[in-house]
Design a protein around this motif. Structure first.
Motif, PDB file in Angstrom:
ATOM      1  N   ARG A 108      63.865  37.581 -46.827  1.00 58.05           N
ATOM      2  CA  ARG A 108      62.586  38.254 -46.586  1.00 58.05           C
ATOM      3  C   ARG A 108      61.650  38.187 -47.792  1.00 58.05           C
ATOM      4  NH1 ARG A 108      63.283  42.811 -42.485  1.00 58.05           N
ATOM      5  NH2 ARG A 108      65.327  42.450 -41.535  1.00 58.05           N
ATOM      6  N   ARG A 109      61.870  37.255 -48.672  1.00 57.29           N
ATOM      7  CA  ARG A 109      61.047  37.086 -49.879  1.00 57.29           C
ATOM      8  C   ARG A 109      60.802  35.596 -50.057  1.00 57.29           C
ATOM      9  NH1 ARG A 109      65.004  34.854 -52.465  1.00 57.29           N
ATOM     10  NH2 ARG A 109      67.115  35.687 -52.340  1.00 57.29           N
ATOM     11  N   GLU A 143      67.315  28.511 -49.075  1.00 53.81           N
ATOM     12  CA  GLU A 143      66.667  29.711 -48.544  1.00 53.81           C
ATOM     13  C   GLU A 143      65.406  29.379 -47.756  1.00 53.81           C
ATOM     14  OE1 GLU A 143      68.149  32.947 -51.909  1.00 53.81           O
ATOM     15  OE2 GLU A 143      66.071  32.263 -51.921  1.00 53.81           O
ATOM     16  N   ARG A 144      65.196  30.141 -46.679  1.00 55.55           N
ATOM     17  CA  ARG A 144      63.999  30.010 -45.856  1.00 55.55           C
ATOM     18  C   ARG A 144      63.431  31.410 -45.628  1.00 55.55           C
ATOM     19  NH1 ARG A 144      65.993  25.811 -46.941  1.00 55.55           N
ATOM     20  NH2 ARG A 144      66.239  23.934 -45.655  1.00 55.55           N
ATOM     21  N   THR A 145      62.117  31.559 -45.767  1.00 54.13           N
ATOM     22  CA  THR A 145      61.488  32.867 -45.633  1.00 54.13           C
ATOM     23  C   THR A 145      61.210  33.196 -44.172  1.00 54.13           C
ATOM     24  OG1 THR A 145      60.436  32.679 -47.803  1.00 54.13           O
ATOM     25  CG2 THR A 145      59.478  34.259 -46.266  1.00 54.13           C
ATOM     26  N   TRP A 146      61.436  34.471 -43.818  1.00 59.58           N
ATOM     27  CA  TRP A 146      61.010  34.985 -42.525  1.00 59.58           C
ATOM     28  C   TRP A 146      60.585  36.431 -42.694  1.00 59.58           C
ATOM     29  CZ3 TRP A 146      64.966  36.851 -38.399  1.00 59.58           C
ATOM     30  CH2 TRP A 146      65.987  37.605 -38.987  1.00 59.58           C
ATOM     31  N   ASP A 197      59.270  30.599 -38.792  1.00 59.51           N
ATOM     32  CA  ASP A 197      58.864  29.221 -38.546  1.00 59.51           C
ATOM     33  C   ASP A 197      59.927  28.532 -37.690  1.00 59.51           C
ATOM     34  OD1 ASP A 197      58.080  26.588 -38.573  1.00 59.51           O
ATOM     35  OD2 ASP A 197      57.862  26.455 -40.751  1.00 59.51           O
ATOM     36  N   PRO A 198      59.590  28.046 -36.496  1.00 61.22           N
ATOM     37  CA  PRO A 198      60.584  27.370 -35.647  1.00 61.22           C
ATOM     38  C   PRO A 198      61.277  26.210 -36.343  1.00 61.22           C
ATOM     39  CG  PRO A 198      58.568  27.801 -34.414  1.00 61.22           C
ATOM     40  CD  PRO A 198      58.271  28.129 -35.847  1.00 61.22           C
ATOM     41  N   LEU A 238      63.474  38.275 -32.493  1.00 58.44           N
ATOM     42  CA  LEU A 238      62.717  37.173 -33.069  1.00 58.44           C
ATOM     43  C   LEU A 238      63.537  35.890 -33.058  1.00 58.44           C
ATOM     44  CD1 LEU A 238      60.248  36.035 -34.500  1.00 58.44           C
ATOM     45  CD2 LEU A 238      61.135  36.970 -36.651  1.00 58.44           C
ATOM     46  N   ILE A 239      64.789  35.978 -33.452  1.00 59.49           N
ATOM     47  CA  ILE A 239      65.642  34.787 -33.458  1.00 59.49           C
ATOM     48  C   ILE A 239      65.847  34.264 -32.036  1.00 59.49           C
ATOM     49  CG2 ILE A 239      68.034  34.037 -33.797  1.00 59.49           C
ATOM     50  CD1 ILE A 239      68.055  35.705 -36.362  1.00 59.49           C
ATOM     51  N   ALA A 240      66.110  35.168 -31.096  1.00 61.36           N
ATOM     52  CA  ALA A 240      66.369  34.742 -29.712  1.00 61.36           C
ATOM     53  C   ALA A 240      65.144  34.083 -29.090  1.00 61.36           C
ATOM     54  CB  ALA A 240      66.815  35.943 -28.882  1.00 61.36           C
ATOM     55  N   ARG A 241      63.970  34.654 -29.315  1.00 61.78           N
ATOM     56  CA  ARG A 241      62.746  34.063 -28.761  1.00 61.78           C
ATOM     57  C   ARG A 241      62.462  32.701 -29.378  1.00 61.78           C
ATOM     58  NH1 ARG A 241      61.018  39.332 -29.771  1.00 61.78           N
ATOM     59  NH2 ARG A 241      59.756  38.634 -31.555  1.00 61.78           N
ATOM     60  N   THR A 242      62.674  32.598 -30.682  1.00 62.20           N
ATOM     61  CA  THR A 242      62.418  31.329 -31.360  1.00 62.20           C
ATOM     62  C   THR A 242      63.366  30.245 -30.874  1.00 62.20           C
ATOM     63  OG1 THR A 242      61.684  32.570 -33.318  1.00 62.20           O
ATOM     64  CG2 THR A 242      62.175  30.236 -33.619  1.00 62.20           C
ATOM     65  N   ILE A 243      64.635  30.597 -30.710  1.00 59.79           N
ATOM     66  CA  ILE A 243      65.613  29.631 -30.196  1.00 59.79           C
ATOM     67  C   ILE A 243      65.213  29.143 -28.809  1.00 59.79           C
ATOM     68  CG2 ILE A 243      67.962  29.468 -29.261  1.00 59.79           C
ATOM     69  CD1 ILE A 243      68.922  31.116 -31.627  1.00 59.79           C
ATOM     70  N   ALA A 244      64.873  30.075 -27.919  1.00 58.12           N
ATOM     71  CA  ALA A 244      64.563  29.720 -26.538  1.00 58.12           C
ATOM     72  C   ALA A 244      63.317  28.843 -26.418  1.00 58.12           C
ATOM     73  CB  ALA A 244      64.398  30.994 -25.710  1.00 58.12           C
ATOM     74  N   ALA A 245      62.423  28.929 -27.411  1.00 54.87           N
ATOM     75  CA  ALA A 245      61.178  28.162 -27.358  1.00 54.87           C
ATOM     76  C   ALA A 245      61.321  26.746 -27.921  1.00 54.87           C
ATOM     77  CB  ALA A 245      60.078  28.896 -28.119  1.00 54.87           C
TER      78      ALA A 245
END
Length: 295
Positions: A32-33, A40-43, A51-52, A92-99
């Motif tokens: 988260r930073r 590391e990837r920020t979210w 970011d998808p 957020l993770i579930a929606r991003t995966i499904a898209a």
């Protein structure tokens, strides 16, 4: 495999990332930073930002994110933090995966045995419905937030209903082990309540197993349950200390507030789905876990 891990700085996440790397997998850690390391990837789950491209091309996602239930007193404000830290990240993770056009094929979603409430001496498998306790309602909403991924036939989703994790440091034993090593450990309440537990080593091994094993839905990540007194006595025996001094239930309620329900409530969860999938525990008994925890 390329594995994306959320909640990688916690007790389980830290051990999991180390094991994944040791076995040659590539890890992408959600933080988260601003990133400080190449992995590391920020979210920002609170703002709904992920970011998808972070998930694209990965083989699996392991989501362990969530504020600690027992870290602070469960005031109404803290309860909101506990719930939202789980539902926002999971949603957020579930929606991003499904898209995604080509989503990761596996989502291992963190959860808890608290889903079942308190069932006394009854042996509880994954077939049991949600309970009616505070934590059971948290888990119900937590798991429901994964619905977009569950509905996607391209993705296998397993809910990691984790019990009390026994580790050499931190976690559930963080405050109990020092007392045991001083000879001050003893039963919490009556000591006859069942604890659904698993060693940290087996927790990590089970997660790696489920990355490949074709298991979907709830999976109880526990060993064979034991009473709280059996676990404390095993730890005390390994530390060569007595386990005589009880901690009265009323004292725990004063010290811990509503979280004392999780300590005093009896829940006998068995790892039916995990065992059926071919997993074998390295620490199947309290005595084996005590040897692992205390060397």
């Amino acid at each position: 495999m390329i594995v994306v891990v959320a909640g990688s700085s916690g007790l389980i996440g830290t051990a999991l990332v180390a094991r994944l790397r040791a076995e040659g997998h590539e890890v992408r850690r959600l933080v988260r930073r601003a990133p400080r390391n190449p992995d590391e990837r920020t979210w920002d789950p609170d703002a709904g930002v992920l970011d998808p491209a972070v998930l694209a091309g990965s083989d699996a996602v392991v989501n362990l994110a969530g504020a600690g239930v027992g870290d602070k007193r469960l005031t109404p404000a803290r309860k909101q933090v506990v719930l939202q830290s789980r539902t926002r990240t999971t949603g957020l993770i579930a929606r991003t995966i499904a898209a995604l056009d080509d989503p990761p094929r596996v989502l291992l979603q963190g959860s808890a045995t608290g889903a079942y409430g308190y069932r006394g001496d009854t042996r509880v498998t994954e077939e049991e419905p949600y309970g009616t306790s505070y934590l059971a309602e948290v888990v119900r909403q937590w798991e429901a937030a994964a619905a977009p991924a569950v509905a996607d036939p391209r993705v296998r989703v397993a809910f990691l209903r984790t019990g009390i994790v026994l580790a050499p440091s931190g976690g559930a034993l963080g405050r109990l082990l020092p007392l045991i090593e001083l000879g001050l450990g003893g039963p919490l309440g009556s000591g006859r309540q069942y604890w659904s537990w698993i060693s940290l080593e087996d927790e990590v091994r089970a997660i790696l197993h489920l990355l490949e094993a074709p298991v979907s839905g709830p999976v109880n990540l526990t060993a064979e349950p034991a009473t709280e007194l059996e676990i404390v006595r095993a730890l005390a025996a390994r530390a060569h200390r007595p386990a005589m001094l009880p901690v009265p239930g009323f004292a725990l309620r004063i010290a811990l507030g509503q979280f004392s329900e999780e300590i005093l409530g009896s829940l006998r969860v068995v790892p039916a789905a995990l065992t059926a999938s071919g997993f074998a525990h390295a620490h199947p008994t309290p005595e084996a876990a005590a040897q692992y925890v205390l060397g």
